[in-house]
Design an enzyme around this catalytic site. Structure first.
Site, PDB file in Angstrom:
ATOM      1  N   CYS A  80       0.756  -1.257   0.000  1.00  0.00           N
ATOM      2  CA  CYS A  80       0.000   0.000   0.000  1.00  0.00           C
ATOM      3  C   CYS A  80       0.783   1.302   0.000  1.00  0.00           C
ATOM      4  O   CYS A  80       0.750   2.079  -0.962  1.00  0.00           O
ATOM      5  CB  CYS A  80      -0.929   0.018   1.219  1.00  0.00           C
ATOM      6  SG  CYS A  80      -2.027  -1.404   1.346  1.00  0.00           S
ATOM      7  N   HIS A 142      -2.387   6.897   4.452  1.00  0.00           N
ATOM      8  CA  HIS A 142      -1.262   5.959   4.493  1.00  0.00           C
ATOM      9  C   HIS A 142      -0.031   6.494   3.760  1.00  0.00           C
ATOM     10  O   HIS A 142       0.680   5.747   3.085  1.00  0.00           O
ATOM     11  CB  HIS A 142      -1.677   4.599   3.916  1.00  0.00           C
ATOM     12  CG  HIS A 142      -0.952   3.452   4.565  1.00  0.00           C
ATOM     13  ND1 HIS A 142      -0.950   2.172   4.032  1.00  0.00           N
ATOM     14  CD2 HIS A 142      -0.209   3.373   5.704  1.00  0.00           C
ATOM     15  CE1 HIS A 142      -0.252   1.361   4.804  1.00  0.00           C
ATOM     16  NE2 HIS A 142       0.216   2.074   5.829  1.00  0.00           N
TER      17      HIS A 142
END
Length: 333
Positions: A80, A142
């Site tokens: 990610c 993130h």
């Protein structure tokens, strides 16, 4: 990330030509970037080839592909945070961030010693805001949380609503891995307490509760509805779907009760949910007469997870998330 390089070229082009656009009748295009999380290669309709057509239902994404350009060789990092960091900066992950850890810290390096995107790197929204764009973000960040300066509201976004970390409960909005049990919902430059669900919300108790990705979709719809269409808009909409934990509103899950594997059943339902969310935004863009002047960019941050409790299907590609085989790095786009 091929999408990052493509969009960076577009951003550079628009930044250079913004004086030309402003002195003519040509409007700058609206740009909406939609990121899926852990989306399997074979879990989108146009790659499925009717192998599991009763499970894979992505009519909106299939329709967008039919009138757009498929990036058949779109490559990302194998998980990610590096993929998101690469996209937001237009740089290769090795030059930005290759760590999927929110708390990693090197005290000897005050600039790049934190997890996420170093503060001395400019992000796409900052460039576009300089070219006259209204910039929005919602969803999963993130890409750095160590200081206030790392947060999306301070990286070029005019508005920001989302999770700062990488894995969240879809009903409580609590973190699941990093700092478990903490409600991780941020609005602009402070906690988004006003958007929190009642404490008893869960997959088993959904009444009166807002599903996490529904909260983000409603934010996108609200921002588009309120937007002055004479100003160009940049939207970074980063879905939490289809990342674990596997949770989804019951009406979607019930449609897949015939699937005999629990992880795959949830995964299929979450894919269908995401597709319906995108449909709502497409319909609103059309109703507001913004569609013909909007560039939509869609991609997944990495391949689908096929390890135990993964749920995805990357056939015919080998491997999956966290692998450098094509199943982990060649993504739907």
């Amino acid at each position: 990330d091929a999408c990052a390089l493509l969009l960076l070229q577009i951003v550079s082009f628009l930044t250079i030509l913004s004086p030309v656009f402003s002195s003519s009748s040509l409007p700058l295009p609206h740009i909406i970037v939609i990121v899926a999380d852990d989306f399997g290669w074979n879990n989108i309709g146009y790659h499925n080839n009717n192998m599991t057509a009763n499970e894979v239902r992505t009519p909106t994404l299939d329709a967008l592909k039919s009138v757009g350009v498929e990036l058949d060789r779109h490559y990302t990092y194998h998980f990610c945070s590096p993929s998101r960091s690469a996209f937001l900066t237009g740089r290769h992950p090795i030059h930005v961030n290759v760590i999927n850890d929110d708390t990693n810290y090197n005290p000897q390096d005050k600039i790049a010693g934190y997890a996420g995107v170093p503060l001395n790197m400019t992000m796409i929204p900052a460039k576009l805001r300089g070219a006259g764009y209204k910039t929005h973000y919602t969803g999963k960040w993130h890409a750095g949380v160590a200081t206030q300066q790392h947060l999306p509201f301070n990286r070029g976004f005019d508005t920001a609503l989302g999770y700062l970390l990488g894995t969240n409960d879809y009903w409580s909005y609590d973190t699941v891995t990093s700092c478990p049990g903490i409600t991780d919902l941020w609005y602009n430059d402070g906690p988004g307490y006003q958007y929190a669900n009642p404490a008893n919300c869960s997959q088993q108790n959904q009444n009166g509760c807002t599903y996490g990705d529904s909260l983000f979709t409603q934010r996108v719809l609200s921002d588009i509805n309120a937007h002055n269409t004479s100003q160009p808009m940049f939207y970074y909409w980063a879905h939490h779907n289809i990342h674990t934990p596997f949770q989804v509103p019951s009406p979607y899950l019930n449609q897949y009760s015939f699937v005999n594997n629990s992880d795959r059943m949830y995964y299929d339902a979450m894919v269908n949910y995401m597709d319906d969310d995108i449909k709502q935004v497409v319909n609103l863009l059309k109703s507001r007469n913004m569609w013909d002047n909007t560039l939509i960019v869609f991609f997944s941050d990495n391949g689908g997870p096929i390890y135990q409790s993964g749920g995805a299907n990357n056939y015919p590609l080998r491997g999956g998330k966290r692998s450098n085989f094509e199943g982990g790095i060649r993504t739907n786009a």
